[in-house]
Design an enzyme around this catalytic site. Structure first.
Site, PDB file in Angstrom:
ATOM      1  CG  ASP A  24      39.782  43.594  43.032  1.00  0.00           C
ATOM      2  OD1 ASP A  24      39.966  43.280  41.840  1.00  0.00           O
ATOM      3  OD2 ASP A  24      40.308  42.972  43.982  1.00  0.00           O
ATOM      4  CE  LYS A 129      42.375  41.435  41.973  1.00  0.00           C
ATOM      5  NZ  LYS A 129      42.200  41.033  43.345  1.00  0.00           N
ATOM      6  CB  CYS A 162      43.211  43.747  45.834  1.00  0.00           C
ATOM      7  SG  CYS A 162      42.358  42.285  46.476  1.00  0.00           S
TER       8      CYS A 162
HETATM    9  C1  C5J Z   1      40.441  43.626  47.823  1.00  0.00           C
HETATM   10  C2  C5J Z   1      39.831  42.467  49.830  1.00  0.00           C
HETATM   11  N1  C5J Z   1      40.013  43.851  46.587  1.00  0.00           N
HETATM   12  N2  C5J Z   1      40.113  43.503  50.610  1.00  0.00           N
HETATM   13  N3  C5J Z   1      39.866  42.587  48.490  1.00  0.00           N
HETATM   14  O1  C5J Z   1      41.253  44.350  48.349  1.00  0.00           O
HETATM   15  O2  C5J Z   1      39.510  41.416  50.309  1.00  0.00           O
END
Ligand code: C5J
Length: 229
Positions: A24, A129, A162
């Site tokens: 991400d 995802k 995540c």
């Molecule tokens: C991730 C989030 N990628 N913190 N998303 O950690 O909402």
């Protein structure tokens, strides 16, 4: 094989069965004009992961390691967005709404894309995802199994959300995970610190933790000894 100097004890890296997984690293989370910043977060806490992640990515590519990228986001019609996730936070502008870089966390929008510094090379799988974990409602497990991957070197954001969700599930599925301490980041430094400690606690209950330098050293050592496929 090469040993990574890791916590709670050295990690035996098997180059043929290892993949670099970058979670991400999206513009909406990392860039000053993105969704994360619009929520009042200090994105510099995430941006300091970019330089070491780039170094690791270059080393992994040079060694021929499988590299997999993930992105958190949803279909433009939001059919895969649980109403509970949409409602969470009672945000004035939340997932699917217009944001500073297009519709927030919607696939195809500028903010959903990966930052240019770590942009996927042709042929590197990108896993889209809808959840926090990279296995939920994705084909990640099939991609890993089809390539014989059993070890994951994990970078990305955020440490306690995540990255943690993915590592915990990977661990339950039998993958060995090494989380790269300076290549993962959080808007909350205390969550980052504790998140890393939680991975390696109790003899490595979820996996291993190692700094970028140690992982790069092990990859290049194995590369020099001709261990890569
Ligand atoms: C991730 C989030 N990628 N913190 N998303 O950690 O909402």
């Amino acid at each position: 094989m090469a040993l990574i100097d890791a916590q709670p004890y050295p990690f035996d890296l098997d180059p043929v069965r290892a993949a670099l997984m970058i979670i991400d690293m999206q513009r909406d989370f990392l860039e000053p004009g993105g969704f994360g910043a619009a929520l009042g977060n200090d994105v510099s806490l995430l941006r300091r992961t970019i330089a070491p992640s780039r170094q690791l990515l270059e080393e992994a590519r040079a060694a021929g390691l499988t590299v997999i990228h993930t992105r958190e986001g949803h279909r433009p019609d939001l059919a895969d967005l649980p109403p509970t996730k949409k409602a969470r936070g009672r945000l004035p502008a939340g997932i699917g709404d217009p944001g500073p870089m297009g519709r927030i966390l919607v696939r195809g929008e500028d903010g959903h894309d990966i930052i240019p510094e770590l942009y996927p090379a042709p042929g590197e799988p990108i896993v889209d995802k809808p959840g926090k974990g990279a296995f939920h409602a994705t084909d990640l497990d099939a991609i890993l199994k089809n390539r014989g991957i059993a070890q994951l070197i994990v970078c990305g954001v955020t440490t306690e959300v995540c990255v943690h969700t993915t590592v915990r599930e990977a661990n339950d599925r039998g993958y060995e995970c090494v989380v790269v301490s300076d290549c993962v980041g959080s808007y909350f430094p205390e969550f980052h610190e504790i998140g890393l400690r939680m991975i390696a606690a109790q003899g490595g209950i979820f996996g291993w933790v190692a700094p970028c330098d140690a992982v790069v050293a092990a990859i290049s050592e194995t590369g020099r000894s001709g261990g890569w496929r």
